[in-house]
Design an enzyme around this catalytic site. Structure first.
Site, mmCIF file in Angstrom:
data_model
loop_
_atom_site.group_PDB
_atom_site.id
_atom_site.type_symbol
_atom_site.label_atom_id
_atom_site.label_comp_id
_atom_site.label_asym_id
_atom_site.label_seq_id
_atom_site.Cartn_x
_atom_site.Cartn_y
_atom_site.Cartn_z
ATOM 1 N N ARG A 49 0.920 -1.203 0.008
ATOM 2 C CA ARG A 49 -0.040 -0.002 -0.013
ATOM 3 C C ARG A 49 1.004 1.412 0.173
ATOM 4 O O ARG A 49 1.850 1.409 0.975
ATOM 5 C CB ARG A 49 -0.980 0.127 1.260
ATOM 6 C CG ARG A 49 -0.326 -0.363 2.432
ATOM 7 C CD ARG A 49 -1.273 -0.349 3.665
ATOM 8 N NE ARG A 49 -0.820 -0.678 4.951
ATOM 9 C CZ ARG A 49 -1.692 -1.046 5.778
ATOM 10 N NH1 ARG A 49 -2.794 -1.008 5.804
ATOM 11 N NH2 ARG A 49 -0.998 -1.125 7.083
ATOM 12 N N ASP A 51 1.278 5.379 0.159
ATOM 13 C CA ASP A 51 0.558 6.472 0.952
ATOM 14 C C ASP A 51 0.023 7.392 -0.133
ATOM 15 O O ASP A 51 0.208 7.241 -1.277
ATOM 16 C CB ASP A 51 1.488 7.027 1.695
ATOM 17 C CG ASP A 51 1.835 6.248 3.035
ATOM 18 O OD1 ASP A 51 1.039 5.190 3.349
ATOM 19 O OD2 ASP A 51 2.945 6.336 3.682
ATOM 20 N N ARG A 195 10.567 7.122 3.179
ATOM 21 C CA ARG A 195 10.285 8.533 3.271
ATOM 22 C C ARG A 195 11.185 9.159 4.663
ATOM 23 O O ARG A 195 11.767 10.177 4.532
ATOM 24 C CB ARG A 195 9.145 9.166 3.372
ATOM 25 C CG ARG A 195 8.483 9.013 2.026
ATOM 26 C CD ARG A 195 6.921 9.017 1.954
ATOM 27 N NE ARG A 195 6.393 10.435 2.544
ATOM 28 C CZ ARG A 195 5.165 10.774 2.982
ATOM 29 N NH1 ARG A 195 4.303 9.668 2.982
ATOM 30 N NH2 ARG A 195 4.947 11.861 3.454
#
Length: 249
Positions: A49, A51, A195
């Site tokens: 998944r 973001d 990130r």
């Protein structure tokens, strides 16, 4: 029959890959297109998944469809129904028990940083105002190859059972157009992990922390000690790989 869908998307206008109760997601958009074609609900399962705002050069999802499915025809119909920021590149017949998420053996992400202003890149790059120390950041990225516990780079309060990942590639490249590209490959990734890693490496490259502190951040297993997560816009899921056995039908 089960199929793998090879999907690309621009995540700018989506709440992420995964279906959301109220917000528009990539998964839901593709499921609606499939359901329109088959006139019944059709669910898909993605390899992971991404973001909100994260893009994909390649996302893999599995779907169960009738035995007489014409792959070329269905791919064409899907691409006609899907919006311009989502494309189905290919469909492949796989084993009936093949799983897009659990059978994946490698995932690759790329993150892009620009040190010059370009209005055509703002959706796909993080903007910086000076060049960080790429050599130092690559030295630190090499440390990640010997790390197994990535708690310091994991999103807090998730339902993940383990923060153990095995990173096989982590490096910065200077592209011909002057942009920076961070490439990272692993067997699995935690939510927000890439990130957070990029944000911490950029702190190092800008002189905000040193190598000793970078190693301490990893060892303390505390997300609050690492750098801020960089913006989603620069992140791309680039590739998902599977063992040959999933295609042995």
């Amino acid at each position: 029959m089960r199929f793998f869908l090879d999907i690309s998307y621009d995540g700018t206008d989506y709440s992420g890959w995964q279906r959301q109760p109220k917000d528009k997601s990539v998964q839901e958009t593709i499921e609606k297109a499939l359901s329109t074609i088959y006139q019944r609900p059709v669910d898909i399962v993605g390899a992971g998944r991404t973001d909100a705002g994260v893009h994909a050069h390649q996302m893999i999802a599995h779907v169960d469809l009738p035995d007489d499915t014409d792959v070329k025809l269905l791919t064409g119909k899907l691409n006609m129904l899907l919006p311009g920021d989502i494309a189905v590149n290919n469909m492949v017949h796989v084993r009936d028990d093949a799983h897009a998420r659990f059978d994946a053996i490698l995932r690759r992400y790329r993150y892009y940083v620009s040190v010059s202003k370009n209005p055509f890149e703002k959706k796909y790059c993080m903007r910086m105002f000076s060049m960080p120390d790429v050599e130092l950041m690559n030295k630190a990225a090499g440390v990640l190859l010997n790390v197994s516990d990535f708690t310091s780079f994991a999103k807090l309060h998730t339902d993940t059972k383990t923060n153990i990942c095995h990173v096989s590639v982590a490096q910065w490249n200077v592209l011909p157009d002057g942009r920076l590209e961070f490439v990272i490959e692993a067997d699995r990734f935690l939510r927000n992990m890439v990130r957070a890693i990029v944000g911490t490496l950029l702190q190092l490259g800008r002189g905000k922390i040193d190598m000793e502190r970078f190693v301490q951040i990893i060892e303390c297993k505390d997300r609050c000690s690492a750098g801020d997560s960089v913006p989603a816009a620069g992140l791309f899921l680039d590739r998902v790989e599977y063992p040959d056995s999933v295609y042995e039908v």
